[in-house]
Each structure stands twice: as structure tokens, then as C-alpha cells.
Design an enzyme around this catalytic site. Structure first.
Site, mmCIF file in Angstrom:
data_model
loop_
_atom_site.group_PDB
_atom_site.id
_atom_site.type_symbol
_atom_site.label_atom_id
_atom_site.label_comp_id
_atom_site.label_asym_id
_atom_site.label_seq_id
_atom_site.Cartn_x
_atom_site.Cartn_y
_atom_site.Cartn_z
ATOM 1 N N GLU A 281 2.618 3.391 -0.532
ATOM 2 C CA GLU A 281 2.410 2.501 0.023
ATOM 3 C C GLU A 281 1.049 1.733 -0.367
ATOM 4 O O GLU A 281 -0.102 1.283 -0.564
ATOM 5 C CB GLU A 281 3.210 1.594 1.040
ATOM 6 C CG GLU A 281 4.731 1.735 0.349
ATOM 7 C CD GLU A 281 4.785 -0.083 -0.992
ATOM 8 O OE1 GLU A 281 4.517 -0.430 -0.967
ATOM 9 O OE2 GLU A 281 5.644 1.005 -1.801
ATOM 10 N N TRP A 284 -0.532 2.317 -3.708
ATOM 11 C CA TRP A 284 -0.628 1.300 -4.130
ATOM 12 C C TRP A 284 -1.838 0.267 -4.167
ATOM 13 O O TRP A 284 -2.346 -0.272 -4.953
ATOM 14 C CB TRP A 284 1.116 0.266 -4.484
ATOM 15 C CG TRP A 284 2.078 0.570 -5.120
ATOM 16 C CD1 TRP A 284 3.216 1.323 -4.896
ATOM 17 C CD2 TRP A 284 1.961 0.113 -5.973
ATOM 18 N NE1 TRP A 284 3.784 1.113 -6.406
ATOM 19 C CE2 TRP A 284 3.002 0.344 -6.945
ATOM 20 C CE3 TRP A 284 1.033 -0.596 -7.092
ATOM 21 C CZ2 TRP A 284 3.707 0.096 -8.094
ATOM 22 C CZ3 TRP A 284 1.679 -1.101 -8.108
ATOM 23 C CH2 TRP A 284 2.499 -0.714 -8.675
ATOM 24 N N TRP A 313 3.161 -22.992 -17.843
ATOM 25 C CA TRP A 313 3.884 -23.008 -16.328
ATOM 26 C C TRP A 313 3.953 -24.490 -16.096
ATOM 27 O O TRP A 313 3.401 -25.494 -16.959
ATOM 28 C CB TRP A 313 2.673 -23.021 -15.008
ATOM 29 C CG TRP A 313 2.176 -21.077 -15.238
ATOM 30 C CD1 TRP A 313 1.335 -21.738 -15.420
ATOM 31 C CD2 TRP A 313 3.205 -20.172 -15.428
ATOM 32 N NE1 TRP A 313 0.960 -19.763 -16.400
ATOM 33 C CE2 TRP A 313 1.957 -19.162 -15.265
ATOM 34 C CE3 TRP A 313 4.303 -20.349 -14.356
ATOM 35 C CZ2 TRP A 313 2.516 -17.957 -15.137
ATOM 36 C CZ3 TRP A 313 4.725 -18.541 -14.721
ATOM 37 C CH2 TRP A 313 4.213 -17.505 -14.724
ATOM 38 N N ASN A 348 6.956 -7.629 2.974
ATOM 39 C CA ASN A 348 6.802 -7.203 1.973
ATOM 40 C C ASN A 348 7.966 -7.775 0.871
ATOM 41 O O ASN A 348 8.263 -7.984 -0.695
ATOM 42 C CB ASN A 348 6.569 -5.915 1.385
ATOM 43 C CG ASN A 348 5.570 -5.126 0.323
ATOM 44 O OD1 ASN A 348 4.822 -6.090 0.034
ATOM 45 N ND2 ASN A 348 6.751 -3.862 -0.202
ATOM 46 N N TRP A 366 1.638 -18.668 -10.998
ATOM 47 C CA TRP A 366 1.368 -17.600 -9.861
ATOM 48 C C TRP A 366 -0.377 -18.234 -9.070
ATOM 49 O O TRP A 366 0.142 -17.746 -7.873
ATOM 50 C CB TRP A 366 1.290 -16.373 -10.391
ATOM 51 C CG TRP A 366 -0.042 -16.071 -11.601
ATOM 52 C CD1 TRP A 366 0.726 -15.971 -12.462
ATOM 53 C CD2 TRP A 366 -0.986 -15.560 -10.695
ATOM 54 N NE1 TRP A 366 -0.703 -15.297 -13.545
ATOM 55 C CE2 TRP A 366 -2.098 -15.148 -12.257
ATOM 56 C CE3 TRP A 366 -1.457 -15.304 -9.946
ATOM 57 C CZ2 TRP A 366 -2.734 -14.871 -12.507
ATOM 58 C CZ3 TRP A 366 -2.975 -14.228 -10.177
ATOM 59 C CH2 TRP A 366 -3.317 -14.315 -11.576
ATOM 60 N N TRP A 389 0.843 -10.600 -6.676
ATOM 61 C CA TRP A 389 1.887 -11.678 -7.264
ATOM 62 C C TRP A 389 1.772 -11.229 -8.573
ATOM 63 O O TRP A 389 2.524 -12.246 -9.523
ATOM 64 C CB TRP A 389 0.918 -13.273 -7.480
ATOM 65 C CG TRP A 389 1.051 -13.886 -5.800
ATOM 66 C CD1 TRP A 389 1.009 -13.633 -4.297
ATOM 67 C CD2 TRP A 389 1.810 -14.997 -5.867
ATOM 68 N NE1 TRP A 389 1.511 -14.376 -3.811
ATOM 69 C CE2 TRP A 389 2.068 -15.379 -4.689
ATOM 70 C CE3 TRP A 389 2.895 -15.739 -6.755
ATOM 71 C CZ2 TRP A 389 3.300 -16.430 -4.199
ATOM 72 C CZ3 TRP A 389 3.537 -16.258 -6.311
ATOM 73 C CH2 TRP A 389 3.969 -16.880 -5.801
#
Length: 473
Positions: A281, A284, A313, A348, A366, A389
Site C-alpha cells: 500500500e 501504491w 456524466w 480504504n 468523479w 478516484w
């Protein structure tokens, strides 16, 4: 002669390379400075709670530095430009021999630093810059074609190969200096212009170095070995919650990774499953930082995948408001959103669930969700927030394919089996059976005063699939 240490997103004494360089010897005194640029922070969508904690962390740092004889000047300026100009004035007015700071990777911050470096060259001022937000500096990892990595798995493999050249023990606190070595003119003049502490103690978050290290130790002692099994279960609160300290710079990534590496038998991969998973993580997090340097348009909230820049959207203010308030009629989504607003933090797994619900079930841009998260999260961080996101919206680097759409009820049943997390944040559902909490029937909703589902999962899923598929034509 005086060395100037400029604190930014690195509000700590330990393992601070720029601070250590400033205090590398006693030949020159060290003065430190920090700017409260509240108007700029608000423009960058940081919320009131996060800003309040940044101020508190700066005051904590000031006290720690006082104990080392290093005065920290805290100045209030509206923008980065005003802060840069004040910094230049300080350097020009007083006998500053060099400026030291740790790099920030966002595009506005990088432009500010580029302008400052050009000014320093024109005025023969020495600037020393250091990496402290990444173990491997952005730009040091390239594909065989010499391009930045766009996919996480090969990035991680390359990172694991290269990190051996970078992973060192975190540095300790710098040596103490005599406070009187700093010019009284500097201290007196800038004290008159300094920011007066204005913040309230947060009952849930303590942005101090001591607390950060205690939490790191407690996590590795208590939950680290089971992290791979428990990390997705929000009721257990078994994640580290160290992202808050990393976002403020109260804790460094090196401190986290090196400590985990020691606990993991001096391995970053191939050791204990739980520790391997947690280190993953952190990698990441590093991946997303490398991306915003390689692709600065991400800092301008552009879609990483240009073919998804113009997704049609839906513009539904009412649906977005229900999502923000946790009134979608999907309990796991609503409980997570209420946790966010109440605590300034979200588990998370639930960040992915709520983000995918907004972008796929409601088909809402988003960007709106990214901004709402940034305004409410105490660990708000542009690189990680944007990366997460865009992953959920399928517009980002290594994002979830558009046809991967989480079923919020299935996610709830899998990761909150007994509905304990739901009951914590939606007490009106406490009287229902664990099974019913995941998606109450109409009768139960009316009895509890819980809202109807905002969309039908099957229909919303098909709408998202049709919309994204149309982008391929």
C-alpha cells in the site's frame, strides 16, 4: 551567516533530510520558517478541519524546534506567491547563506520552486533540495523504452529492484544549537509579523510526532501481521490510519517502510503476508506521486486516459447531495459517507465502494467526488486522492476497467457481514437483523425512516456500461 530551513509538507524533526542538512555542523546557525497559506490551501480544496490540523502540527513543530534551539518563524500569507516573495525578502535583508527544503511534487508547488530557483541563480543564493515524500525519487524509475510507468505491477517490480539503493535507516533529530546564534534583528522583526496560533484541539486527531510513532508501533505490534486478512473489514478498524500523519509530513514514508522492513525480516516482499500487504500500500502511494510528476496534467484534474476526458456524466445536484449526506438508500455507502463527515476519514475499502457508486451507479463526474473527499479528509492528498478516484472512475492509470462495477450490497455482505459497521453509523437500522441491514426491504425502510434506494443496481449498472461503451466508438 545563517542557514534557512523552509518547512512545507514535512512538519517533523525526525528523518527530515533538509533539516539535517541545515544542521550538518555548527559552523553556521539554522533558522526555520513555515508559511500558513490558508487562502491557497482552500483553493486546493483542503477543508477547514485539515487546515486546522496543519496549524496545530506547525505549532507542535515550533515547540520541538525550540527545544533544539532552532527558532521557527510561522508567517501568514494568502498565497504561495506571497510566501515566496516574503522568503526572498528575508534572504535579501539578512545574512542568509543558503536555503534548504524538501521537494513538493504538485504542479503549483513545482512552479513556485522553479521561479525561486531562477531567482536564487540570479542572486547567487545557494538552494539545496531533498526528496522526502518518496523512497525512490520520481523520474528514477523508467520502462525499457525510457517512459514513466503507467501500470502499477511493473512499477512495483522495478521499485523493489531499485529501492535497495535508497532504503536507509531514518535519521535522528539534528543537534542542538545555541538560540543566541540567531540574529536578534531577524527574530524581533519577524516576530512582529508572525502568525498568531489560531486552532482548536481536535478530539479525534493528534498531529504530533510522538503520537505518530506510537501509532506506527501499535499498528505493527497489533494488526500488522493480520493486515492482509483484516484490511478490508471496516468494523475492525484494523488499518494503520497513518495516512493522516503522512499527509501532514509528521511521519515520513521512510520511517514507515524501514520499520516495517525490519519487522518483516529485512524483506519488502516475500516475508509475512500482512506486512508485505501493508508495504504494498505504501508503494501504491509512491506510484501515484511518480505519476503526478510524470503527468502534471493530473494536478489540473485532467483524466489520465484522454479517451475518457469527455464522459457524458449526469448533472444531478439532488443525487450528488444525497450521496454527500449519506442518504442514497444503500447502507454501506451511507454509513461510509457519514464516517467521512464525522471523522474526517474513511476506510480504504469504502473509499472505493463510495467512489464507484458515485461514478458508476449515479454516473456523476468523479471530479465532484474528488473535491468532496479533499474537503473532508484529514489525510487529503492530491496524488493519492486523484489516483483513487480515477481508479474507481476507470479514467486513470491502471484503473478498474469500466465494466468492473462494485455491487454495494455484495460488498457490504462480504466485508461487513454482521452489519456492525453499518449499525455504528446508521443507528436507525440497529433493530434489523444483520442480513436485513445490508439492504432493507420497503417495509423496514418505512419503519426505520430510512430512505428508498436512489437507483436500482441492475439498471444503474447497465446505464454505466452503455455510457462507457459508447466512448469506445
Amino acid at each position: 551567516m545563517t542557514r534557512l530551513m523552509w518547512f512545507r509538507t514535512d512538519l517533523r524533526v525526525l528523518d527530515n533530510p533538509a533539516l539535517m542538512h541545515s544542521r550538518r555542523d555548527d559552523e553556521e546557525a539554522t533558522l526555520a520558517i513555515y508559511f500558513v497559506t490558508e487562502a491557497q490551501w482552500q483553493q486546493h480544496d483542503l477543508g477547514e478541519r485539515r487546515i486546522n490540523l496543519m496549524k496545530q502540527a506547525a505549532c507542535n513543530l515550533q515547540q520541538s524546534l525550540d527545544e533544539l534551539g532552532i527558532p521557527l518563524l510561522i508567517l501568514k500569507k494568502d498565497t504561495f506567491t506571497e510566501a515566496k516573495e516574503a522568503l526572498q525578502h528575508l534572504i535579501e535583508t539578512y545574512d542568509i547563506s543558503e536555503l534548504n527544503y524538501n521537494l513538493e511534487y504538485e504542479v503549483n508547488e513545482r512552479h513556485r520552486d522553479i521561479e525561486l530557483c531562477q531567482w536564487s541563480k540570479d542572486n547567487a543564493i545557494q538552494i539545496n533540495k531533498f526528496h522526502d515524500q518518496c523512497i525512490v525519487p520520481p523520474g528514477d524509475l523508467k520502462t525499457q523504452n525510457g517512459d514513466p510507468y503507467r501500470v502499477y505491477s511493473p512499477f512495483r517490480k522495478a521499485w523493489l529492484r531499485l529501492q535497495k539503493d535508497y532504503i536507509n535507516a531514518p535519521s535522528s533529530a539534528p543537534g542542538q544549537q545555541d538560540m543566541h546564534t540567531i540574529s536578534h534583528d531577524i527574530r524581533d522583526h519577524w516576530a512582529d509579523n508572525s502568525w498568531s496560533p489560531e486552532f482548536t484541539e481536535d478530539a479525534l486527531w493528534d498531529p504530533s510526532e510522538d503520537t505518530a510513532h506510537e501509532q506506527l508501533k501499535e499498528f505493527l505490534d497489533k494488526d500488522g501481521l493480520q493486515y492482509h486478512e483484516q484490511r478490508d473489514l471496516p468494523e475492525l478498524d484494523a488499518t494503520s490510519r497513518l495516512s493522516f500523519y503522512l499527509a501532514l509530513g509528521v511521519l515520513s514514508p521512510r520511517q514507515c517502510i524501514y520499520t516495517a522492513w525490519q519487522r518483516n525480516g529485512c524483506l519488502l516482499s516475500g516475508g509475512e503476508n500482512g506486512l508485505d500487504s501493508w508495504i504494498n500500500e505504501l508503494v501504491w502511494r509512491e506510484f501515484y506521486r511518480h505519476l503526478i510528476v510524470a503527468y502534471p496534467e493530473l494536478c489540473k484534474h485532467r483524466a489520465f486516459r484522454s479517451d475518457y476526458e469527455n464522459v457524458p456524466w449526469r448533472d444531478s445536484a439532488s443525487d450528488f447531495e444525497r450521496w454527500c449526506k449519506g442518504e442514497t438508500g444503500y447502507p454501506i455507502v451511507d454509513a461510509a459517507m457519514k464516517q467521512l463527515v464525522d471523522q474526517g476519514w474513511m476506510h480504504n475499502r469504502l473509499r472505493m465502494v463510495t467512489a464507484m457508486f458515485l461514478t458508476k451507479h449515479l454516473l456523476i463526474d468523479w471530479h465532484k467526488g474528488e473535491k468532496f473527499f479533499s474537503q473532508h479528509l484529514v489525510d487529503a492528498d492530491l496524488a493519492s486522492n486523484n489516483g483513487g478516484w480515477q481508479w474507481s472512475a476507470s479514467t486513470g492509470a491502471d484503473g478498474a476497467p469500466y465494466f468492473r462495477i462494485f455491487n454495494p450490497v455484495t460488498q457490504s455482505e462480504r466485508f461487513d457481514e454482521q452489519g456492525h459497521f453499518i449499525a455504528r453509523y446508521l443507528p436507525e437500522l440497529n433493530g434489523l437483523s444483520p442480513k436485513a441491514r445490508h439492504f432493507p426491504d420497503d417495509k423496514a425502510r418505512k419503519a426505520c425512516g430510512y430512505p428508498e434506494a436512489i437507483v436500482d443496481h441492475k439498471a444503474a449498472r447497465q446505464r454505466a456500461l452503455d455510457t462507457f461503451k459508447s466512448m469506445e466508438n
